[in-house]
Design an enzyme around this catalytic site. Structure first.
Site, PDB file in Angstrom:
ATOM      1  N   TYR A  32      67.806  22.208  26.731  1.00  0.00           N
ATOM      2  CA  TYR A  32      67.818  21.116  27.706  1.00  0.00           C
ATOM      3  C   TYR A  32      69.154  20.400  27.700  1.00  0.00           C
ATOM      4  CZ  TYR A  32      67.339  17.558  24.013  1.00  0.00           C
ATOM      5  OH  TYR A  32      67.556  16.735  22.929  1.00  0.00           O
ATOM      6  N   LYS A 150      71.177  22.859  21.839  1.00  0.00           N
ATOM      7  CA  LYS A 150      70.369  21.728  22.312  1.00  0.00           C
ATOM      8  C   LYS A 150      68.985  22.255  22.688  1.00  0.00           C
ATOM      9  CE  LYS A 150      70.945  17.423  24.918  1.00  0.00           C
ATOM     10  NZ  LYS A 150      70.543  16.516  23.847  1.00  0.00           N
ATOM     11  N   GLU A 182      74.539  13.396  11.332  1.00  0.00           N
ATOM     12  CA  GLU A 182      74.435  12.704  12.621  1.00  0.00           C
ATOM     13  C   GLU A 182      73.145  11.905  12.612  1.00  0.00           C
ATOM     14  OE1 GLU A 182      74.034  15.387  15.967  1.00  0.00           O
ATOM     15  OE2 GLU A 182      72.689  16.730  14.886  1.00  0.00           O
ATOM     16  N   LEU A 206      74.817  18.480  16.693  1.00  0.00           N
ATOM     17  CA  LEU A 206      74.977  18.740  18.123  1.00  0.00           C
ATOM     18  C   LEU A 206      76.341  18.206  18.551  1.00  0.00           C
ATOM     19  CD1 LEU A 206      73.420  19.734  20.713  1.00  0.00           C
ATOM     20  CD2 LEU A 206      73.179  17.295  21.222  1.00  0.00           C
TER      21      LEU A 206
HETATM   22  N1  PMP Z   1      72.861  14.651  18.236  1.00  0.00           N
HETATM   23  C1  PMP Z   1      71.571  14.803  18.568  1.00  0.00           C
HETATM   24  C2  PMP Z   1      70.641  15.406  17.557  1.00  0.00           C
HETATM   25  C3  PMP Z   1      71.098  14.420  19.829  1.00  0.00           C
HETATM   26  O1  PMP Z   1      69.802  14.602  20.151  1.00  0.00           O
HETATM   27  C4  PMP Z   1      72.003  13.824  20.754  1.00  0.00           C
HETATM   28  C5  PMP Z   1      71.600  13.355  22.123  1.00  0.00           C
HETATM   29  N2  PMP Z   1      70.398  13.642  22.568  1.00  0.00           N
HETATM   30  C6  PMP Z   1      73.337  13.662  20.365  1.00  0.00           C
HETATM   31  C7  PMP Z   1      73.733  14.087  19.104  1.00  0.00           C
HETATM   32  C8  PMP Z   1      74.342  13.038  21.295  1.00  0.00           C
HETATM   33  O2  PMP Z   1      74.736  13.928  22.303  1.00  0.00           O
HETATM   34  P1  PMP Z   1      75.265  13.414  23.711  1.00  0.00           P
HETATM   35  O3  PMP Z   1      76.361  12.444  23.445  1.00  0.00           O
HETATM   36  O4  PMP Z   1      75.755  14.630  24.395  1.00  0.00           O
HETATM   37  O5  PMP Z   1      74.100  12.777  24.409  1.00  0.00           O
END
Ligand code: PMP
Length: 288
Positions: A32, A150, A182, A206
């Site tokens: 997603y 993702k 993270e 991610l």
């Molecule tokens: N890490 C994880 C595990 C996430 O789920 C997300 C956002 N859903 C992020 C980092 C941040 O990613 P982004 O800045 O692209 O939203």
């Protein structure tokens, strides 16, 4: 009423239906994206589509649409829902077949493509003077070793986030082998002696689109920054901690496991970087 896209059709979100044999439902066999929309314009669209392409390739699911197809679908979804500020959700699964089987379905099985929007809540960076900051807790990172995909398989993230919420915290910051990776749904930044530090990209995190933009803005504006592992000690002694994501942007963490972070309020570097982020976002929205 939200209009959703499902496999080539448009319908009210509450009417959209998938098969119980959909592999997204049975196995979480899908990926997603969440894309912020400001003033009717998808933010960092090329970057989000590149990550979607990466996620699909890593799970060996051919993309059902090309770049132009995704771009057109997203533009139509925004338009049909009246534009403005939105959080746009896009999901692709390996589709539905006649029986439940772990192995990939026969070639030619149509992937399921679903997209919807929801209202976007104001972000802390929009109101830096009144943002109180949030509490976070640390937890062992219990996810698999391909967090760079993702994937809609989010059960570990859900359980960790819920543990944070049940302890009155907004986010869980994850620890693996002595390092903070993270957040359960966000990337992690710390500020130590004036330097902005975030974990390097690897299969253990991610690669956040917000993360990348923050690094870009720091470099452009001469703010010292580094992509390097964050030890648990460095996390606990940081002057500032932030968690970042497309929908929440840059959120200052003011307490960690009950201990005060820095001076217990959003720090000066957060304020500066959040200001740059907001200005970048507004400039883009103004150019629509
Ligand atoms: N890490 C994880 C595990 C996430 O789920 C997300 C956002 N859903 C992020 C980092 C941040 O990613 P982004 O800045 O692209 O939203």
């Amino acid at each position: 009423m939200t209009l959703a896209y499902l496999n080539g059709t448009w319908q009210p979100l509450e009417d959209a239906r998938i098969s119980p044999l959909d592999r997204g439902f049975l196995f979480a066999d899908g990926v997603y994206e969440v894309i912020p929309v400001y003033a009717g314009k998808a933010f960092r669209l090329a970057e989000h589509l590149a990550r979607l392409r990466f996620s699909l390739a890593e799970i060996q699911l051919p993309s059902p649409l090309d770049e132009a197809g995704w771009t057109a679908l997203i533009a139509e979804l925004i338009e049909r829902n009246g534009g403005g500020n939105l959080s746009l959700y896009l999901q692709v699964t390996r589709g539905a077949t006649s029986k439940r089987d772990h192995a990939f379905p026969p070639a030619g099985t149509e992937p399921t493509v679903f997209a919807m929007v929801s209202p976007m809540a104001p972000a802390p960076a929009d109101a830096p003077d009144t943002t109180p900051g949030v509490a976070a807790i640390t937890l062992p990172d219990c996810r698999w070793l391909r967090c760079d995909i993702k994937s809609v398989s989010l059960l570990p993230n859900i359980l960790m986030r819920q543990q944070a919420v049940s302890q009155g915290a907004a986010e869980a910051i994850l620890l693996r082998d002595g390092e903070a990776t993270e957040g359960s749904a966000s990337n992690l930044f710390i500020v130590t002696a004036g330097t902005v530090i975030t974990s390097p990209k690897s299969p253990l995190i991610l690669g956040g689109i917000t993360r990348d933009l923050i690094l870009e803005l720091c470099r452009e504006h001469g703010i010292a920054c580094a992509e390097q592992p964050i030890s648990e000690d460095a996390l606990r002694s940081a002057d500032e901690i932030w968690v970042t994501s497309s929908t929440r942007e840059i959120v200052p963490v003011i307490s960690l496991d009950g201990a005060t972070v820095g001076e217990g309020r959003p720090g000066p570097v957060w304020r500066q970087v959040a200001g740059l982020y907001t200005a970048f976002k507004r400039a883009l929205a103004d150019n629509v």
